[in-house]
Design a protein around this motif. Structure first.
Motif, mmCIF file in Angstrom:
data_model
loop_
_atom_site.group_PDB
_atom_site.id
_atom_site.type_symbol
_atom_site.label_atom_id
_atom_site.label_comp_id
_atom_site.label_asym_id
_atom_site.label_seq_id
_atom_site.Cartn_x
_atom_site.Cartn_y
_atom_site.Cartn_z
ATOM 1 N N ALA A 14 1.045 -1.278 -0.236
ATOM 2 C CA ALA A 14 0.168 0.214 -0.056
ATOM 3 C C ALA A 14 1.093 1.254 0.089
ATOM 4 O O ALA A 14 0.445 2.097 -0.730
ATOM 5 C CB ALA A 14 -0.971 -0.119 1.124
ATOM 6 N N VAL A 15 1.791 1.322 0.823
ATOM 7 C CA VAL A 15 2.532 2.335 1.035
ATOM 8 C C VAL A 15 3.194 2.667 -0.590
ATOM 9 O O VAL A 15 3.719 4.058 -0.771
ATOM 10 C CB VAL A 15 3.719 2.357 2.063
ATOM 11 C CG1 VAL A 15 4.877 1.399 1.691
ATOM 12 C CG2 VAL A 15 4.378 3.489 2.307
ATOM 13 N N GLU A 16 3.822 1.700 -1.298
ATOM 14 C CA GLU A 16 4.426 1.951 -2.570
ATOM 15 C C GLU A 16 3.392 2.395 -3.491
ATOM 16 O O GLU A 16 3.724 3.346 -4.601
ATOM 17 C CB GLU A 16 4.954 0.703 -3.104
ATOM 18 C CG GLU A 16 6.256 0.353 -2.199
ATOM 19 C CD GLU A 16 6.884 -0.985 -2.725
ATOM 20 O OE1 GLU A 16 6.823 -1.227 -3.942
ATOM 21 O OE2 GLU A 16 7.667 -1.484 -1.967
ATOM 22 N N ALA A 17 1.810 2.151 -3.359
ATOM 23 C CA ALA A 17 1.063 2.849 -4.203
ATOM 24 C C ALA A 17 0.712 3.966 -3.907
ATOM 25 O O ALA A 17 0.565 5.099 -4.806
ATOM 26 C CB ALA A 17 -0.497 1.855 -4.135
ATOM 27 N N SER A 18 0.668 4.525 -2.443
ATOM 28 C CA SER A 18 0.122 5.574 -1.751
ATOM 29 C C SER A 18 1.086 6.927 -2.352
ATOM 30 O O SER A 18 0.602 8.105 -2.431
ATOM 31 C CB SER A 18 0.025 5.574 -0.656
ATOM 32 O OG SER A 18 0.939 5.425 0.291
ATOM 33 N N VAL A 19 2.413 6.855 -2.705
ATOM 34 C CA VAL A 19 3.195 7.714 -3.021
ATOM 35 C C VAL A 19 2.821 8.274 -4.235
ATOM 36 O O VAL A 19 2.912 9.450 -4.233
ATOM 37 C CB VAL A 19 4.761 7.169 -2.807
ATOM 38 C CG1 VAL A 19 5.340 7.019 -1.414
ATOM 39 C CG2 VAL A 19 5.030 6.367 -4.057
#
Length: 194
Positions: A14-19
């Motif tokens: 999720a963190v890699e998508a949210s950036v």
């Protein structure tokens, strides 16, 4: 308006998508206003690497690839089923389309393996998850990529990176490819990055 296809595999981080949604979203409201991110998946419900589910805005079969100006792909975990989607023919066709049209492709961490798997990194400089305990660099090399031991490797229109810690830098690099250096600096400053 530049439309960015954020392609989500089941088991993505999720963190890699949210950036991508954050950096390009900040640009939409506070930068030059030219970027819009659309989240796309192969399933109506996607399970992130950890404990929550998301619903992409569109399914892959509901969009026309020609409508998009760039592709962004976050990485994920094999244990969470990431490669089942990332190495699927539908996923690979999307990557090939953007590569054939020389549109920007930005990947974080192991997402570069999806590029390698579909053959577009043959003899190209690239990287992937590079921790010494990991087999991923060797896997990327087996797809014909020329491994470069750097945090982020940009070759022509393709960005690959070595770990989740590079995520914001990859998103800013994509923003710079789609807009300008000056605009990217403005968004970075507003978001508290040097």
């Amino acid at each position: 308006m530049k439309k960015i296809l954020l392609l989500l595999a089941n088991g993505f981080e999720a963190v890699e998508a949210s950036v991508f949604t954050d950096v390009l979203g900040w640009n939409k409201w506070e930068g030059d206003g030219t970027t819009e991110v659309i989240t796309v998946g192969l399933h109506k419900q996607l399970q992130c690497t950890w404990n929550f589910q998301v619903s992409p805005e569109k399914l892959l079969n509901e969009i026309a690839l020609e409508d998009f100006d760039a592709l962004a792909i976050p990485g994920g975990f094999e244990e969470a089923g990431f490669y089942k989607d990332a190495f699927s023919e539908e996923f690979q066709q999307v990557i090939r389309h953007f590569n054939e049209n020389k549109k920007p492709i930005a990947t974080i961490c192991v997402a570069s393996l999806a590029l390698g798997n579909c053959g577009i990194l043959q003899n190209k400089k690239a990287t992937t998850y590079s921790h010494p305990t990991s087999k991923r660099l060797a896997q990327l090399q087996s797809f014909g990529a020329s491994i470069i031991n750097e945090r982020i490797v940009q070759t022509d229109h393709i960005i690959t990176s070595s770990n989740p810690g590079t995520a914001f830098d990859v998103a800013f690099s994509l923003l710079e490819m789609l807009t300008t250096t000056e605009n990217t600096q403005k968004v970075k400053d507003l978001m508290g990055f040097k």
